[in-house]
Enzyme design. Sequence first.
Site, mmCIF file in Angstrom:
data_model
loop_
_atom_site.group_PDB
_atom_site.id
_atom_site.type_symbol
_atom_site.label_atom_id
_atom_site.label_comp_id
_atom_site.label_asym_id
_atom_site.label_seq_id
_atom_site.Cartn_x
_atom_site.Cartn_y
_atom_site.Cartn_z
ATOM 1 N N ARG A 8 1.019 -1.273 0.050
ATOM 2 C CA ARG A 8 0.191 0.065 0.010
ATOM 3 C C ARG A 8 0.859 1.119 0.018
ATOM 4 O O ARG A 8 1.799 1.447 0.840
ATOM 5 C CB ARG A 8 -0.743 0.031 1.094
ATOM 6 C CG ARG A 8 -1.529 1.580 1.526
ATOM 7 C CD ARG A 8 -2.487 1.475 2.537
ATOM 8 N NE ARG A 8 -3.660 0.943 2.014
ATOM 9 C CZ ARG A 8 -5.068 1.182 2.662
ATOM 10 N NH1 ARG A 8 -5.015 2.070 3.607
ATOM 11 N NH2 ARG A 8 -5.819 0.567 2.164
ATOM 12 N N HIS A 19 -7.293 0.621 -6.308
ATOM 13 C CA HIS A 19 -7.767 -0.087 -5.055
ATOM 14 C C HIS A 19 -8.493 -1.467 -5.388
ATOM 15 O O HIS A 19 -9.794 -1.607 -5.068
ATOM 16 C CB HIS A 19 -8.309 0.981 -3.986
ATOM 17 C CG HIS A 19 -8.302 0.453 -2.532
ATOM 18 N ND1 HIS A 19 -7.635 -0.767 -1.939
ATOM 19 C CD2 HIS A 19 -8.958 0.564 -1.419
ATOM 20 C CE1 HIS A 19 -7.778 -0.790 -0.675
ATOM 21 N NE2 HIS A 19 -8.392 -0.145 -0.498
ATOM 22 N N GLN A 62 -10.312 -3.900 -2.791
ATOM 23 C CA GLN A 62 -11.515 -3.123 -2.210
ATOM 24 C C GLN A 62 -12.640 -3.448 -3.229
ATOM 25 O O GLN A 62 -13.819 -3.848 -2.575
ATOM 26 C CB GLN A 62 -11.506 -1.679 -2.088
ATOM 27 C CG GLN A 62 -12.680 -0.914 -1.744
ATOM 28 C CD GLN A 62 -12.925 -1.084 -0.233
ATOM 29 O OE1 GLN A 62 -12.187 -1.069 0.682
ATOM 30 N NE2 GLN A 62 -14.397 -1.420 -0.112
ATOM 31 N N ASP A 74 -16.757 8.126 -1.075
ATOM 32 C CA ASP A 74 -15.696 7.810 -0.594
ATOM 33 C C ASP A 74 -15.200 9.199 -0.021
ATOM 34 O O ASP A 74 -15.960 10.103 -0.243
ATOM 35 C CB ASP A 74 -14.537 7.277 -1.757
ATOM 36 C CG ASP A 74 -13.050 7.149 -1.176
ATOM 37 O OD1 ASP A 74 -13.132 6.857 0.297
ATOM 38 O OD2 ASP A 74 -12.167 7.020 -1.956
ATOM 39 N N CYS A 87 -15.956 2.536 1.183
ATOM 40 C CA CYS A 87 -14.890 1.860 1.494
ATOM 41 C C CYS A 87 -14.509 1.939 3.003
ATOM 42 O O CYS A 87 -13.770 1.040 3.506
ATOM 43 C CB CYS A 87 -13.859 2.208 0.387
ATOM 44 S SG CYS A 87 -13.258 3.751 0.487
ATOM 45 N N ARG A 95 -13.978 -7.539 2.796
ATOM 46 C CA ARG A 95 -12.244 -7.188 2.585
ATOM 47 C C ARG A 95 -11.499 -8.640 2.987
ATOM 48 O O ARG A 95 -10.573 -8.918 2.283
ATOM 49 C CB ARG A 95 -11.746 -6.053 3.304
ATOM 50 C CG ARG A 95 -12.440 -4.851 3.296
ATOM 51 C CD ARG A 95 -12.230 -4.320 1.763
ATOM 52 N NE ARG A 95 -10.970 -4.491 1.152
ATOM 53 C CZ ARG A 95 -9.851 -3.517 1.380
ATOM 54 N NH1 ARG A 95 -10.045 -2.684 2.122
ATOM 55 N NH2 ARG A 95 -8.692 -3.620 1.022
#
Length: 329
Positions: A108, A135, A138, A231, A272, A317
């Site tokens: 990440r 991402h 996700q 988001d 998310c 996740r």
Amino acid sequence: MAFNLKGRNLLTLKDYTKEEIDYLLTLASDLKSKKRAGIKGNILEGKNIALIFEKPSTRTRCAFAVAAKDEGAMPEYLGKSDIQLGKKETVADTARVLGRMFDGIEFRGYAHQTVEILGEFAGVPVWNGLTDLYHPTQILADFLTLKENFGKLEETNLVYTGDGRNNMANSLMVGSAIMGVNYTIVAPKSLWPEKELVEECRILAESSGAEITLTADPVKGVKGADAIYTDVWVSMGEEEHFSERIEQLTPYQVNMEMIKNTENPDVIFLHCLPAYHNTETENGEKILKEYGLKEMEVTDKVFESKYSKVFDQAENRMHTIKSVMTATL
Ligand code: CP
Ligand code: NVA
């Protein structure tokens, strides 16, 4: 049908076909049922997993760590200041060293190029746990959540509202284009995704039948949505943009009026996370008070409503990341 994904990286969903993504989602669903039934796995017995984090994380880090442990692997967390990545040695050198010791590497961070270099040089599967551009893990959790709610992905209407050019908006567009999800970005024009990516996704959508729409109209744009997704207005690393984003994105907040404007009583709300939906956090209090706001991208009322599936998403996740690790190792 089972697919052999052994040895594959997951840097963006563009690397995967519709059938392969379907397979990962079905596998995630099976792994979720097993976990719920208390059935212990050992698919990753003896494997060692490196978890590199240049940016903070709750869900992604914990999902990788728990998924690895559940299946018998050993996760090792490597924070920004723990290793030399790109500082005293090149990313390619770190990749080759970690690849000699670990069986898989999660990354990440900021530049997408870093995860590409890791993927090129590590010699073991590399998974993107979020970069400035994408991402992908996700999206697998989001699509599992859509499937759990609607029984399918094809022809569902997913509307993303807010910062239409960040890693989430980009990745949802890629995933939707591949999987046949109709995807609308509702955002001011100044925050629409890169033209090249939109064109690439429209080409991908030709085989799946997905419609990709961009609009600045927050009322018409959400009509007929099965899921409203948002988001944070300011992603990690872009903190200097808070005041301009608040100005640009206030009309795009997910509130009860927006839910009503979908004209769909069964609409669901997705995020998310983390989310600014109240002032009850240290950052929330500081930032929201500074700008005289109570909430940002989503109101507390929507976040806590029956429409909200955000904690199912968060749980998913772990199951989807477990699916990716077990399939690629
Ligand atoms: N959604 C997500 O990636 O959360 P974290 O930043 O907590 O990992
Ligand atoms: N767009 C957000 C996603 C967090 C999971 C960020 O990059 O900060």
